[in-house]
Every structure is written in C-alpha cells, then in structure tokens.
Design an enzyme around this catalytic site. Structure first.
Site, PDB file in Angstrom:
ATOM      1  N   LYS A  39      -5.537  -7.170  -2.671  1.00 17.48           N
ATOM      2  CA  LYS A  39      -4.733  -6.353  -3.564  1.00 17.48           C
ATOM      3  C   LYS A  39      -5.262  -6.597  -4.959  1.00 17.48           C
ATOM      4  CE  LYS A  39      -1.540  -3.424  -4.474  1.00 17.48           C
ATOM      5  NZ  LYS A  39      -1.495  -2.090  -3.881  1.00 17.48           N
ATOM      6  N   GLY A  55     -17.001  -0.061   4.393  1.00 17.57           N
ATOM      7  CA  GLY A  55     -17.570   0.760   5.441  1.00 17.57           C
ATOM      8  C   GLY A  55     -18.432   1.852   4.843  1.00 17.57           C
ATOM      9  N   GLY A  97      -5.661   3.972   1.595  1.00 17.98           N
ATOM     10  CA  GLY A  97      -6.597   4.996   1.145  1.00 17.98           C
ATOM     11  C   GLY A  97      -7.570   4.478   0.100  1.00 17.98           C
ATOM     12  N   GLU A 135     -10.924   7.184   3.701  1.00 19.55           N
ATOM     13  CA  GLU A 135     -11.271   7.944   2.504  1.00 19.55           C
ATOM     14  C   GLU A 135     -11.813   9.307   2.907  1.00 19.55           C
ATOM     15  OE1 GLU A 135     -14.340   6.311   0.105  1.00 19.55           O
ATOM     16  OE2 GLU A 135     -15.926   6.649   1.562  1.00 19.55           O
ATOM     17  N   SER A 194      -6.925  -2.576  -1.981  1.00 17.17           N
ATOM     18  CA  SER A 194      -5.878  -1.649  -2.400  1.00 17.17           C
ATOM     19  C   SER A 194      -5.500  -1.979  -3.829  1.00 17.17           C
ATOM     20  CB  SER A 194      -4.666  -1.780  -1.466  1.00 17.17           C
ATOM     21  OG  SER A 194      -3.599  -0.962  -1.895  1.00 17.17           O
ATOM     22  N   ARG A 238     -11.211  -1.191  -6.500  1.00 12.68           N
ATOM     23  CA  ARG A 238     -11.384  -1.359  -5.049  1.00 12.68           C
ATOM     24  C   ARG A 238     -12.845  -1.618  -4.706  1.00 12.68           C
ATOM     25  NH1 ARG A 238      -7.601   3.338  -4.707  1.00 12.68           N
ATOM     26  NH2 ARG A 238      -9.461   4.665  -4.612  1.00 12.68           N
ATOM     27  N   SER A 270       0.855  -1.185   0.000  1.00  6.87           N
ATOM     28  CA  SER A 270       0.000   0.000   0.000  1.00  6.87           C
ATOM     29  C   SER A 270       0.889   1.233   0.000  1.00  6.87           C
ATOM     30  CB  SER A 270      -0.906  -0.008   1.242  1.00  6.87           C
ATOM     31  OG  SER A 270      -1.630   1.198   1.349  1.00  6.87           O
ATOM     32  N   GLY A 271       0.840   1.988  -1.088  1.00  8.00           N
ATOM     33  CA  GLY A 271       1.684   3.176  -1.196  1.00  8.00           C
ATOM     34  C   GLY A 271       1.096   4.351  -0.444  1.00  8.00           C
ATOM     35  N   ARG A 307      -5.444   9.220   4.239  1.00  8.30           N
ATOM     36  CA  ARG A 307      -4.516   8.326   4.936  1.00  8.30           C
ATOM     37  C   ARG A 307      -3.849   9.032   6.106  1.00  8.30           C
ATOM     38  NH1 ARG A 307      -3.341   6.168  -0.347  1.00  8.30           N
ATOM     39  NH2 ARG A 307      -1.741   7.753  -0.668  1.00  8.30           N
TER      40      ARG A 307
END
Length: 362
Positions: free
Chosen positions: A156, A349, A343, A296, A226, A188, A80-81, A323
């Site tokens: 991923k 959710g 992010g 987010e 992600s 995502r 995750s970047g 993030r």
C-alpha cells in the site's frame, strides 16, 4: 511455531466491522494475532476515494478496543477501493498464532511499515529503494530465506495531493508529476519495481527514474501495489512459504498475460490440489481461502486483437473497468465474488496482465 490463519469476512459498508467482531467473540480470531487486513471497499479507487481511509479508521478503532491503540496501529491496513461489477466488498484478515500444526513449508507472513516518503521521491528511485528494503525486512520477519519462496507482495503506497506537492515545492523540491491521478500510477510502478529488486527479478542497476512507468517490459510477477491518499508511507505484506511455519495453509501464484488469461491461475490451483485435469473440483472450492489479483486495461487498446474502450471512457476510470472485467473472469473460474482485485498494474506483470495469488487449505 507460527501458524498463519486467513479469514475472509463480508462487509456491508466500509465501516462494517461486525463480521470481524463476531469472529473475535466466537473465538475464531485472536485480535492480538492480526498482522494485516486487506479490504475491498466500494469507492471509486481514485485520488478522492475516502472509503479507504474510512475503512482503515473503522478497523483501527475496532481493534484498539481489543488490543490497545498502539498495537492496532501496527496492523497493515491495505484498503483497495472499487468493487465494480459483482465483486463483493469484504475483508481478508491475516492472523499469526503459535502452535504445532501440519508440518511446513506452510503459508508465512511478514509485514513492514516504512518511514514516510518525501513527495519528491514518489515515482522515483528513492521510492524503489525504500520498498526494496521494506520487502527484504518483511521476508526476514516471515522467516523466508529465499526469494523464490515469496509468492505475493502487497504494497500500500502513497500518492500526491495538491497539498503534498505544495509542501515539496516550498522546500525547493520538484515532484515527478503534478497530476495527482497520474501520481497513483507512478507510485504503484515504483513500488512494484522495488519488489522486483528485492526478489531478484530485476537488477537495480537496470533501473533509473527514466524507466519508471515508461519501460513496461520491466516488471515483477509477484508484486501488487495499491495507492491511497490515506497514508504517506508504505505498508508492505509479504506472503510466501516457509519451513519455519506450520499449519494448514499454503500459497501459490500465477501471472495473467492479459485480462482473460485464466489458464495460469487454473494451473496454480492444480499445483495446490484444487484442480484436476484442468477443472476446478467443486468439492474442493471450500478449501480456497483467498484470491488476490492485479488488473489493468491493456495500454495498446486491445485484448487479443480485439479493440477495447476502457482507455477512451471519459466518465469511468480505466482501472474501474479493469477491476470489474478481471474479477468477472476469475469469479467464473473459482465460483466466488469475494475476490481481491486491485486496479492499476504498472510493472506488475506484463502490460494488460497481472499477478494472481491463491491461498488454500492443504
């Protein structure tokens, strides 16, 4: 009997595998037992974030020296970047060993690599179905019989590039979107709905291509997705509890309603014995092994009635703002900056919020 071990290891750069190598050399980590590695790398988290691929390559090469190239490729590398704010780059290494530990139910781990996803299926029901099937298989591998025992599913997933779009169009296939950045959100979102279907949170017949990333009332409370340019398939890691596993670790989860809603997380910490009377016991912080979260920017432009500007910043992606913001809120609660915050929480959710998992020593 399987025992799960989780190691949180700092990284000074996307190719810094020295901490993992040191743990292996000290006998604290068996490379043959590594199932997955979640990484927070200091890239931008967008389409052109090559720190994720750089990290995956570095980790694969390092593990290949210990277990061989084929077994190293079986590991799920979920990079995750984006380590905005004070979030610290680190690896979370998930390991399975055999032995007789404390009686379960204990933390259980399952993983799956899906087949490659056709570009025209990204952001559509084809992706939902592929992820749902992958989650079901990962649950089976983990020995988790009931969806209610799953507390976090990390996916991923791929994204679209100009080259992948062109490849589809040359075959006469139309992709869901030609904007490569927007494809990250669609991927995502579809992946998260796949998790929701697998866990029984949403009935499949309630879904269609038309609702993906449009009807945001449809969501999973345990999905974390992600997207990355470094893969064309899905890597799925299911984390839950199972009586078929033993050992010292357990897991619980919460769902943040918005970016500052830490109270459900505090409650989850209480359920696993790390908090009493609403306060995290400082003496128990060492037992907190990992915090995994989604974030987010609230799509209505507000947080509890106050305007935010995360969606209006043309210089910095809203996912980067989110993030940093959520990582800060959680760090203030748990007293740690080595937190895995990803992010972009489409269908993960409620809008503006996101799932959180805590892994602790029992």
């Amino acid at each position: 009997m399987p025992i799960a071990r989780v190691h949180r290891i700092p990284a000074s750069a996307p190719d810094d595998v020295s901490g993992i190598e040191a743990a292996i050399a000290a006998g604290k980590l068996d490379p043959a037992g590594i199932l997955a590695i979640f990484g927070k790398t200091e890239g931008n988290g967008c389409v052109n974030d090559f720190t994720r691929g750089f990290a995956t390559q570095s980790l694969t090469l390092a593990l290949s020296a210990h277990v061989g190239p084929q077994k190293a490729k079986e590991v799920c590398y979920v990079m995750s970047g984006g380590t905005e704010g004070a979030m610290s780059p680190h690896w979370t290494v998930f390991e399975r060993i055999e032995g007789e530990g404390a009686a379960g139910p204990a933390l259980a781990i399952g993983r799956v690599h899906t087949a490659g996803l056709a570009p025209e299926d990204l952001g559509r029901m084809g992706q939902v179905d592929q992820v749902a099937a992958g989650v079901a298989e990962a649950m089976r591998q983990a020995g988790i019989a009931h969806a209610g025992d799953v507390h976090f599913v990390q996916v991923k997933c791929p994204l679209l590039t100009a080259q992948r779009i062109g490849e589809a169009e040359r075959r006469g296939a139309a992709v869901a979107v030609r904007d490569t950045l927007k494809s990250m959100g669609l991927s995502r979102g579809a992946s998260s709905l796949g998790v929701a279907v697998a866990l029984g949170e949403i009935e499949r017949d309630k879904l269609s291509d038309a609702v993906i990333c449009r009807d945001m009332a449809l969501c999973s409370g345990r999905a974390s997705a992600s997207a990355g340019v470094e893969l064309v398939n899905h890597e799925i890691v299911v984390l839950g509890r199972s009586a078929a596993w033993s050992g010292p670790l357990t897991i619980d989860h919460a769902v943040m309603a918005d970016a500052i809603d830490i109270e459900p997380v505090r409650a989850a910490l209480g359920r696993v014995g790390l908090a009493a009377a609403g306060q995290l016991d400082p003496n128990m912080r060492a037992k907190l092994v990992a915090v995994l979260a989604k974030a987010e920017a609230s799509p209505d432009g507000e947080v509890r009635g106050a305007r935010h500007t995360m969606l209006d910043d043309s210089d910095i992606s809203s996912t980067r703002h989110a993030r940093a913001f959520v990582a800060g809120a959680l760090a203030g609660l748990v007293g740690r900056t080595t937190i895995y915050v990803s992010g972009g929480a489409e269908h993960q959710g409620p809008p503006g919020g996101g799932p959180v998992a805590v892994i602790v020593e029992r």
